[in-house]
Design a protein around this motif. Sequence first.
Motif, PDB file in Angstrom:
ATOM      1  N   LEU A 226       0.869  -1.170   0.000  1.00 49.07           N
ATOM      2  CA  LEU A 226       0.000   0.000   0.000  1.00 49.07           C
ATOM      3  C   LEU A 226       0.908   1.222   0.000  1.00 49.07           C
ATOM      4  CD1 LEU A 226      -3.045   0.576   0.041  1.00 49.07           C
ATOM      5  CD2 LEU A 226      -2.888   0.805   2.519  1.00 49.07           C
ATOM      6  N   LEU A 227       0.920   1.948  -1.122  1.00 52.79           N
ATOM      7  CA  LEU A 227       1.868   3.037  -1.310  1.00 52.79           C
ATOM      8  C   LEU A 227       1.137   4.365  -1.454  1.00 52.79           C
ATOM      9  CD1 LEU A 227       4.097   1.251  -3.980  1.00 52.79           C
ATOM     10  CD2 LEU A 227       4.490   1.356  -1.511  1.00 52.79           C
ATOM     11  N   PRO A 228       1.586   5.430  -0.775  1.00 49.46           N
ATOM     12  CA  PRO A 228       0.940   6.737  -0.912  1.00 49.46           C
ATOM     13  C   PRO A 228       1.288   7.379  -2.247  1.00 49.46           C
ATOM     14  CG  PRO A 228       2.847   6.893   0.538  1.00 49.46           C
ATOM     15  CD  PRO A 228       2.668   5.438   0.215  1.00 49.46           C
ATOM     16  N   LEU A 229       0.297   7.981  -2.880  1.00 52.68           N
ATOM     17  CA  LEU A 229       0.512   8.699  -4.130  1.00 52.68           C
ATOM     18  C   LEU A 229       0.773  10.174  -3.842  1.00 52.68           C
ATOM     19  CD1 LEU A 229      -2.331   7.145  -6.327  1.00 52.68           C
ATOM     20  CD2 LEU A 229       0.132   6.738  -6.545  1.00 52.68           C
ATOM     21  N   PRO A 230       1.521  10.854  -4.715  1.00 55.45           N
ATOM     22  CA  PRO A 230       1.725  12.292  -4.531  1.00 55.45           C
ATOM     23  C   PRO A 230       0.386  13.031  -4.590  1.00 55.45           C
ATOM     24  CG  PRO A 230       3.247  11.402  -6.149  1.00 55.45           C
ATOM     25  CD  PRO A 230       2.244  10.326  -5.878  1.00 55.45           C
ATOM     26  N   PRO A 231       0.231  14.105  -3.814  1.00 54.11           N
ATOM     27  CA  PRO A 231      -1.024  14.871  -3.867  1.00 54.11           C
ATOM     28  C   PRO A 231      -1.267  15.416  -5.276  1.00 54.11           C
ATOM     29  CG  PRO A 231       0.326  15.537  -1.979  1.00 54.11           C
ATOM     30  CD  PRO A 231       1.179  14.660  -2.832  1.00 54.11           C
ATOM     31  N   ASN A 232      -2.529  15.408  -5.663  1.00 52.96           N
ATOM     32  CA  ASN A 232      -2.957  15.966  -6.950  1.00 52.96           C
ATOM     33  C   ASN A 232      -2.285  15.305  -8.151  1.00 52.96           C
ATOM     34  OD1 ASN A 232      -4.520  17.897  -5.508  1.00 52.96           O
ATOM     35  ND2 ASN A 232      -2.700  19.191  -5.285  1.00 52.96           N
ATOM     36  N   VAL A 233      -1.919  14.024  -8.024  1.00 55.99           N
ATOM     37  CA  VAL A 233      -1.336  13.332  -9.172  1.00 55.99           C
ATOM     38  C   VAL A 233      -2.366  13.233 -10.290  1.00 55.99           C
ATOM     39  CG1 VAL A 233      -1.973  11.071  -8.240  1.00 55.99           C
ATOM     40  CG2 VAL A 233      -0.144  11.244  -9.918  1.00 55.99           C
ATOM     41  N   ASP A 234      -1.938  13.443 -11.522  1.00 61.40           N
ATOM     42  CA  ASP A 234      -2.829  13.401 -12.690  1.00 61.40           C
ATOM     43  C   ASP A 234      -2.802  11.986 -13.272  1.00 61.40           C
ATOM     44  OD1 ASP A 234      -4.349  13.791 -14.908  1.00 61.40           O
ATOM     45  OD2 ASP A 234      -2.980  15.190 -15.908  1.00 61.40           O
ATOM     46  N   LEU A 235      -3.785  11.187 -12.868  1.00 58.58           N
ATOM     47  CA  LEU A 235      -3.815   9.797 -13.316  1.00 58.58           C
ATOM     48  C   LEU A 235      -4.294   9.650 -14.752  1.00 58.58           C
ATOM     49  CD1 LEU A 235      -5.198   8.069 -10.087  1.00 58.58           C
ATOM     50  CD2 LEU A 235      -2.828   8.184 -10.901  1.00 58.58           C
ATOM     51  N   THR A 236      -4.864  10.704 -15.310  1.00 59.96           N
ATOM     52  CA  THR A 236      -5.235  10.633 -16.730  1.00 59.96           C
ATOM     53  C   THR A 236      -3.991  10.727 -17.615  1.00 59.96           C
ATOM     54  OG1 THR A 236      -5.603  13.023 -16.818  1.00 59.96           O
ATOM     55  CG2 THR A 236      -7.503  11.624 -16.287  1.00 59.96           C
ATOM     56  N   SER A 237      -2.953  11.377 -17.106  1.00 53.66           N
ATOM     57  CA  SER A 237      -1.695  11.465 -17.856  1.00 53.66           C
ATOM     58  C   SER A 237      -0.746  10.342 -17.458  1.00 53.66           C
ATOM     59  CB  SER A 237      -1.019  12.821 -17.618  1.00 53.66           C
ATOM     60  OG  SER A 237      -1.829  13.883 -18.091  1.00 53.66           O
ATOM     61  N   TYR A 238      -0.524  10.171 -16.143  1.00 48.96           N
ATOM     62  CA  TYR A 238       0.345   9.109 -15.655  1.00 48.96           C
ATOM     63  C   TYR A 238      -0.519   7.878 -15.360  1.00 48.96           C
ATOM     64  CZ  TYR A 238       3.978  12.607 -15.310  1.00 48.96           C
ATOM     65  OH  TYR A 238       4.909  13.575 -15.621  1.00 48.96           O
ATOM     66  N   SER A 239      -0.897   7.223 -16.418  1.00 51.63           N
ATOM     67  CA  SER A 239      -1.908   6.163 -16.313  1.00 51.63           C
ATOM     68  C   SER A 239      -1.334   4.756 -16.340  1.00 51.63           C
ATOM     69  CB  SER A 239      -2.916   6.296 -17.465  1.00 51.63           C
ATOM     70  OG  SER A 239      -2.246   6.238 -18.719  1.00 51.63           O
ATOM     71  N   VAL A 240      -0.042   4.605 -16.598  1.00 48.90           N
ATOM     72  CA  VAL A 240       0.561   3.279 -16.686  1.00 48.90           C
ATOM     73  C   VAL A 240       1.257   2.950 -15.373  1.00 48.90           C
ATOM     74  CG1 VAL A 240       2.294   1.848 -17.825  1.00 48.90           C
ATOM     75  CG2 VAL A 240       0.845   3.376 -19.174  1.00 48.90           C
ATOM     76  N   VAL A 241       0.897   1.797 -14.800  1.00 47.08           N
ATOM     77  CA  VAL A 241       1.552   1.297 -13.588  1.00 47.08           C
ATOM     78  C   VAL A 241       2.623   0.299 -14.015  1.00 47.08           C
ATOM     79  CG1 VAL A 241       1.259   0.091 -11.401  1.00 47.08           C
ATOM     80  CG2 VAL A 241      -0.550   1.600 -12.240  1.00 47.08           C
ATOM     81  N   ASP A 242       3.837   0.478 -13.517  1.00 44.07           N
ATOM     82  CA  ASP A 242       4.978  -0.341 -13.922  1.00 44.07           C
ATOM     83  C   ASP A 242       5.677  -0.873 -12.677  1.00 44.07           C
ATOM     84  OD1 ASP A 242       7.240  -0.731 -16.321  1.00 44.07           O
ATOM     85  OD2 ASP A 242       8.132  -0.341 -14.350  1.00 44.07           O
ATOM     86  N   VAL A 243       6.024  -2.153 -12.713  1.00 50.38           N
ATOM     87  CA  VAL A 243       6.819  -2.766 -11.650  1.00 50.38           C
ATOM     88  C   VAL A 243       8.135  -3.201 -12.278  1.00 50.38           C
ATOM     89  CG1 VAL A 243       6.995  -4.611  -9.942  1.00 50.38           C
ATOM     90  CG2 VAL A 243       4.783  -3.537 -10.404  1.00 50.38           C
ATOM     91  N   SER A 244       9.237  -2.664 -11.765  1.00 49.04           N
ATOM     92  CA  SER A 244      10.535  -2.944 -12.368  1.00 49.04           C
ATOM     93  C   SER A 244      11.445  -3.690 -11.403  1.00 49.04           C
ATOM     94  CB  SER A 244      11.218  -1.632 -12.782  1.00 49.04           C
ATOM     95  OG  SER A 244      11.567  -0.876 -11.624  1.00 49.04           O
ATOM     96  N   ALA A 245      12.478  -4.308 -11.970  1.00 51.41           N
ATOM     97  CA  ALA A 245      13.537  -4.951 -11.178  1.00 51.41           C
ATOM     98  C   ALA A 245      14.695  -3.967 -11.078  1.00 51.41           C
ATOM     99  CB  ALA A 245      13.983  -6.243 -11.842  1.00 51.41           C
TER     100      ALA A 245
END
Length: 266
Positions: A226-245
């Motif tokens: 469970l990770l906190p998101l930055p306030p007022n993040v624009d999820l319409t623009s930053y819409s891709v969730v990525d998990v990296s190594a």
Amino acid sequence: MQHLDHDRLVFLALGESEADNGESTHLGTCAHCRTELATLERVAGLGTETRGLADLPDPPEHVWQGIEAQVRAAEPGPARAETRVPGQASTRTAEPVPDAAAGPTVTRLDSVRRSRRGSGLSRWVATAVTAAAAAAVGVVGTVSVLRPDDPTPTPTPVVVASAPLAAYGATPPAAKGDARVLQDGQLHLHVANLPRVPGYYEVWLINPTTMEMFSVGTLGGGSDALLPLPPNVDLTSYSVVDVSAERYDNNTRHSGDSLLRGTLTG
């Protein structure tokens, strides 16, 4: 081994009398009777706990119907006359059932009057005691929800966006997960079957148009985070969730080794 009578155990559980020497000896050697007595004592104790409660809500009608059904089922059945016809098996003819109004009635909790009897308790009374105690347990459960001094139940989180996460690039296809953006501004990640890596897993939000990205946080050793998101993040623009190594190399930039990706919708 002959066990103690159930009605006697009810009396002992209710504290109507104390076990004599023979009964105490039997209870010390018979696990069956000890278990039954302990169960009855727990039920009686739950009923006792309700004495200090005020303004109890009425139990649902189906509770009383269930108690009446148990009481009636435990009554001795009507006598049956046996008739035998030569050459045929014996048959039993039930006598007419008396008017239901003549049967025992179940009184609501607000008008119960306790009574003590010196002789043995009949089976249907024992059933009524147990059923009434069960009803009291239901009332206590209702009060625990309604009383203002009890903790407020945790509400179900409201999901404002979600994304299924699928294996990306050379990641084994069995790897998968899902991401949910909660109304309280947190990102819930659930992952499964991620390949082992020498470093750690990091979570990113990516703008698919500009490929700009920022780190949300890292995954621990479990399958959920469970990770906190930055306030007022624009999820319409930053819409891709990525998990990296990622490796422990003091480099804060994306490694370029993405394991899972998914696009948020909602």
